[in-house]
Design a protein around this motif. Structure first.
Motif, short mmCIF file in Angstrom:
data_model
loop_
_atom_site.label_atom_id
_atom_site.label_comp_id
_atom_site.label_asym_id
_atom_site.label_seq_id
_atom_site.Cartn_x
_atom_site.Cartn_y
_atom_site.Cartn_z
N TYR A 1 0.84 -1.21 0.00
CA TYR A 1 0.00 0.00 0.00
C TYR A 1 0.87 1.25 0.00
O TYR A 1 0.56 2.23 -0.68
CB TYR A 1 -0.90 -0.03 1.24
CG TYR A 1 -1.87 1.12 1.36
CD1 TYR A 1 -2.76 1.44 0.34
CD2 TYR A 1 -1.91 1.88 2.53
CE1 TYR A 1 -3.65 2.49 0.48
CE2 TYR A 1 -2.80 2.93 2.67
CZ TYR A 1 -3.66 3.23 1.64
OH TYR A 1 -4.54 4.28 1.78
N GLN B 1 1.91 1.83 -3.42
CA GLN B 1 0.76 2.29 -4.22
C GLN B 1 0.50 3.77 -3.98
O GLN B 1 0.25 4.54 -4.93
CB GLN B 1 -0.47 1.45 -3.84
CG GLN B 1 -1.70 1.75 -4.67
CD GLN B 1 -2.92 0.97 -4.19
OE1 GLN B 1 -2.93 0.40 -3.10
NE2 GLN B 1 -3.96 0.94 -5.02
N HIS C 1 0.66 6.80 -6.59
CA HIS C 1 -0.60 7.50 -6.85
C HIS C 1 -0.48 9.01 -6.63
O HIS C 1 -1.00 9.81 -7.42
CB HIS C 1 -1.69 6.94 -5.93
CG HIS C 1 -3.07 7.45 -6.23
ND1 HIS C 1 -3.91 6.83 -7.13
CD2 HIS C 1 -3.74 8.54 -5.78
CE1 HIS C 1 -5.04 7.50 -7.21
NE2 HIS C 1 -4.97 8.55 -6.40
#
Ligand code: SF4
Length: 202
Positions: A31, A34, A38
């Motif tokens: 995460y 990510q 992002h």
């Protein structure tokens, strides 16, 4: 996530400290990657406990099960204090609705020589998830499995609908904070402190 999204809007190169205790869920590490991609964060610094400290104090890796205060001190407090020291202030994502020692959280604190800024102190859970939904931000994959506050794998469990979100942290113990925001070492860490100091002097 909400705080990082707001910070990235202002400056994606803002220094972000990611504390990898060596005990995190694999989903958390994925995460993190990510989120970085992002939001386009370019200032992320991975902070880890010193390997010599870990070898001296937690060579078997199960200190968390015997002395959680000492384990947090070793894996969180010591490395984070070292990482934060060059900065005059740090920004945290703590919220009052998280309860316990956070229920009277001030937006700005003078704490242990640092200025701590808590921009989300008065935010509600609806505010946080509203922003995440509005901006279509990725969520931690364990949220869907009932993990509403996520720390290290051995010390985190999912919560039921009747529990507060942080009830899954150090469940069954008096401990509610890891110590990075209190910096008041419990008596139990004295031995760990001494061992770490001896390791560094050697
Ligand atoms: S949360 Fe648990 S495993 Fe993580 S540093 Fe604290 S005691 Fe150790």
């Amino acid at each position: 996530m909400a705080l990082l999204a707001l910070a990235a809007e202002i400056d994606p190169s803002v220094p972000v400290l990611f504390l990898d205790t060596g005990k995190l869920f694999p989903e958390t590490l994925a995460y993190r990657d990510q989120i970085v991609a992002h939001l386009g964060l370019t200032g992320v610094r991975i902070v880890q406990p010193d390997i010599l400290d870990v070898a001296a104090v937690d060579s078997t890796g199960d200190l968390w099960s015997r002395q959680a205060g000492a384990c947090c001190y070793l894996r969180k407090v010591v490395p984070l204090v070292q990482a934060v020291t060059p900065f005059g202030a740090w920004v945290t994502g703590r919220k009052r609705y998280q309860g316990d020692g956070r229920s009277a959280l001030a937006p700005i604190e003078a704490s242990d020589g640092w200025v701590k800024i808590n921009p989300l102190a008065s935010w509600t859970k609806q505010d946080v998830f509203g922003l995440i939904a509005k901006r279509n931000l990725p969520k931690h994959p364990l949220l869907a499995k009932g993990y509403l506050s996520i720390g290290c794998q051995p010390c985190t469990r999912p919560v039921t609908a009747l529990e507060d979100e942080r009830d899954g942290r150090w469940a069954g113990q008096d401990k509610t904070e890891c110590g990075i925001h209190t910096l008041e070492p419990p008596a139990v860490i004295a031995e760990s402190e001494r061992e770490i100091a001896l390791t560094r002097d050697a």
